[in-house]
Write a protein that holds these residues in place. Structure first.
Motif, PDB file in Angstrom:
ATOM      1  N   THR A  91     -23.957  24.172 -71.720  1.00 33.89           N
ATOM      2  CA  THR A  91     -23.733  23.025 -72.587  1.00 33.89           C
ATOM      3  C   THR A  91     -24.575  23.128 -73.849  1.00 33.89           C
ATOM      4  O   THR A  91     -24.097  22.877 -74.961  1.00 33.89           O
ATOM      5  N   GLU A 101     -21.413  15.012 -73.178  1.00 33.53           N
ATOM      6  CA  GLU A 101     -21.389  16.056 -72.155  1.00 33.53           C
ATOM      7  C   GLU A 101     -20.495  15.676 -70.985  1.00 33.53           C
ATOM      8  O   GLU A 101     -19.500  16.344 -70.718  1.00 33.53           O
ATOM      9  N   CYS A 124     -28.340  17.057 -72.770  1.00 36.50           N
ATOM     10  CA  CYS A 124     -27.940  18.344 -72.235  1.00 36.50           C
ATOM     11  C   CYS A 124     -28.497  18.554 -70.833  1.00 36.50           C
ATOM     12  O   CYS A 124     -29.675  18.293 -70.588  1.00 36.50           O
ATOM     13  N   ILE A 165     -16.565  17.087 -70.472  1.00 33.64           N
ATOM     14  CA  ILE A 165     -16.373  17.973 -69.325  1.00 33.64           C
ATOM     15  C   ILE A 165     -15.301  17.412 -68.399  1.00 33.64           C
ATOM     16  O   ILE A 165     -14.417  18.150 -67.924  1.00 33.64           O
ATOM     17  N   SER A 204     -28.584  13.781 -67.822  1.00 37.53           N
ATOM     18  CA  SER A 204     -27.522  14.784 -67.842  1.00 37.53           C
ATOM     19  C   SER A 204     -27.518  15.600 -66.556  1.00 37.53           C
ATOM     20  O   SER A 204     -26.458  15.942 -66.014  1.00 37.53           O
ATOM     21  N   GLN A 211     -23.201  23.075 -77.592  1.00 37.95           N
ATOM     22  CA  GLN A 211     -23.611  21.984 -78.474  1.00 37.95           C
ATOM     23  C   GLN A 211     -24.188  22.515 -79.776  1.00 37.95           C
ATOM     24  O   GLN A 211     -23.905  21.991 -80.861  1.00 37.95           O
TER      25      GLN A 211
END
Length: 277
Positions: free
Chosen positions: A34, A255, A29, A259, A52, A38
């Motif tokens: 996010t 992630e 993350c 995205i 991330s 999650q």
């Protein structure tokens, strides 16, 4: 606001899911939004990650250990944002163990005070044997990751450690790791995906050898898989069917890639709306 959990409490939460037949999932993350999504999706753990952070800046997963980045300072800065957006899921951090100016106990205490329940040590081995050998020679190598796992275990913090080989899995399990994840290379796929030298079948075979080694030391150790060609739900399903993996760690797969797909699709959709002229 996120809750903190002891090592035993995290293990009990995860084992409850395993007994229900539910696979474990820990995404990396890089921002509060996010993290919120999650957890809403059912993540068992959430990992604050400097990889991330860099991926959300449009860069690759190998950027965090370059000279212009302090991975631990990134975690410390991100932690309040993540902690503020999570309610129940235990939070881990992808923290570096090799800074000689940041003793493990001091480092872990600072993470605990920030609301983080455990660590996922940053995997130096991703940079290859030659780099790791040189770092080990100056006292800043992979053995520091093992020491950090041991110290965290002694401090009653949950530890999820990456192993690239069965030999590493043995050492990490002996150090007291709560969970071990196979690491079969940086995740491929998407705009910034890495090249991988292993097929999905080879990744499953290597992962199982890593799991077997860890279980020889601790029959109850929790097992995750990560990386390389394990880039999406279908690939994860293959790993579950062909190994003893109980969970999956998603970095780019959890992630960055989602995205990329969502923003790209939304942009195309807006551009396809007709206008009067």
């Amino acid at each position: 606001m996120a809750k903190r959990y002891t090592e035993k409490e995290v293990i009990e939460r995860l084992q409850t899911q395993i007994k229900l037949g539910s696979p474990l999932f820990m995404p990396n993350c890089g921002c509060g939004l996010t993290a919120k999504l999650q957890e809403k999706g059912g993540s068992d753990l959430i990992c604050v990650s400097s990889t991330s952070y860099w991926r959300l800046k449009g860069q690759g997963s190998l950027a965090p250990l370059m000279p212009y980045s302090d991975i631990n300072e990134i975690v410390f800065k991100l932690a309040p944002e993540i902690v503020a957006n999570v309610k129940e899921a235990p939070i881990l951090s992808l923290s570096g163990a090799t800074n000689p100016l940041l003793p493990h106990k001091e480092h872990l205490k600072r993470l605990w005070d920030a609301g983080i329940s455990g660590i996922n040590p940053f995997m130096m081995k991703i940079y290859g044997d030659e780099v790791c050998e040189q770092m080990e020679n100056i006292g800043m190598g992979w053995s520091k990751e093992v020491e950090m796992v041991k110290t965290a275990h002694e401090m009653d913090m949950f530890t999820l450690a990456y192993a690239f080989t069965p030999e590493e899995a043995t050492i990490l399990a002996e150090a007291g790791a709560s969970a071990v994840s196979s690491h079969v290379g940086s995740t491929k796929g998407g705009l910034m995906g890495a090249k991988t030298g292993l097929s999905l079948e080879q990744s499953a075979e290597l992962s199982q050898r890593i799991f077997d080694a860890a279980r020889k030391v601790n029959p109850d150790i929790i097992l995750f898989a990560h990386g390389g060609p394990i880039e999406g739900p279908k690939e994860v399903e293959y790993i579950y069917k062909n190994t003893n993996a109980q969970g999956f760690i998603g970095g780019s797969a959890a992630e960055r890639v989602p995205i990329e797909k969502a923003v790209y699709a939304a942009t195309l959709e807006y551009k396809q709306i007709p206008i009067k002229y």
